[in-house]
Scaffold this motif. Structure first.
Motif, short mmCIF file in Angstrom:
data_model
loop_
_atom_site.label_atom_id
_atom_site.label_comp_id
_atom_site.label_asym_id
_atom_site.label_seq_id
_atom_site.Cartn_x
_atom_site.Cartn_y
_atom_site.Cartn_z
N GLY A 143 0.80 -1.22 0.00
CA GLY A 143 0.00 0.00 0.00
C GLY A 143 0.83 1.27 0.00
O GLY A 143 0.30 2.37 -0.11
N ARG A 144 2.13 1.15 0.09
CA ARG A 144 3.01 2.31 0.07
C ARG A 144 3.32 2.69 -1.38
O ARG A 144 3.24 1.86 -2.29
CB ARG A 144 4.32 2.02 0.82
CG ARG A 144 4.15 1.49 2.22
CD ARG A 144 4.12 2.51 3.29
NE ARG A 144 5.42 3.13 3.47
CZ ARG A 144 5.57 4.29 4.07
NH1 ARG A 144 4.56 4.96 4.54
NH2 ARG A 144 6.77 4.82 4.21
N ASN A 175 -0.35 4.60 3.29
CA ASN A 175 -0.79 3.45 4.07
C ASN A 175 -0.67 3.69 5.57
O ASN A 175 -0.31 2.79 6.33
CB ASN A 175 -0.06 2.18 3.64
CG ASN A 175 -0.79 0.92 4.04
OD1 ASN A 175 -2.00 0.97 4.29
ND2 ASN A 175 -0.09 -0.17 4.12
#
Length: 191
Positions: A143-144, A175
């Motif tokens: 999610g980064r 995130n």
């Protein structure tokens, strides 16, 4: 009658000197022409045409990561290693495009797992003297997201492949984690 005796065959008699010299030179030329090195000498350097595509494999070690909560070092409480796999498409000698996928494996407390997979497209700029700057976007399965400038140096060129070292400097956001900055070390093979 004058006779010249040859000691150890080093100097031929005057009437044989020219024919033996020609025979010796001819023998040297034939031996050189038939040797494998002659093929290398006779070949001209191939001209590189563009666009040009090369692939590469590597090993990536994130060394130090810094964010607002502090500094973490690899090899301390855990070990993370990335295995970059990529293709570089050089449009010209100076400019290219690269796409890279990096699975990251994390080993901690006796367990290991694929902790993240990074999709890493970018632009390549030839800086000369076998240095390349890659400016990459970063999209992680964790999610980064962010960007990664990478300074790359070819350290050994071979006829079919080359070896490189690189210093990636990833910056990551998102995130619900603090922005982070990492210094890494990478090495690998280009083919």
């Amino acid at each position: 009658m004058n006779k010249i005796y040859v000691v150890s065959g080093w100097l031929p008699a005057p009437n044989q000197r020219i024919s033996k010299t020609i025979l010796g030179l001819f023998t040297c030329v034939v031996l050189l022409a038939l040797s494998p090195q002659a093929n290398l000498l006779a070949q001209t350097q191939p001209t590189v045409t563009y666009p040009r595509m090369v692939g590469y494999l590597g090993v990536l070690h994130p060394l130090i990561t810094r964010n607002e909560t502090g500094t973490e070092t690899n090899f301390d409480r855990y070990y993370v290693v990335g295995l970059p796999i990529g293709l570089n498409l050089w449009k010209t000698k100076q400019l290219g495009f690269s796409v890279e996928v990096v699975p990251l494996i994390r080993a901690e407390n006796g367990n290991s797992r694929v902790a993240n997979v990074l999709f890493h497209p970018g632009v390549l700029m030839n800086l000369g003297k076998d240095f390349t700057l890659a400016t990459r976007l970063a999209f992680e399965t964790s999610g980064r997201y962010g960007f990664t400038p990478v300074l790359n140096k070819i350290v050994r060129k071979g006829p079919t492949n080359s070896y490189f070292v690189a210093v990636p400097l990833p910056v990551r956001f998102g995130n619900d984690h603090a922005t982070s900055f990492t210094v890494g070390f990478q090495f690998g093979i280009v083919f």
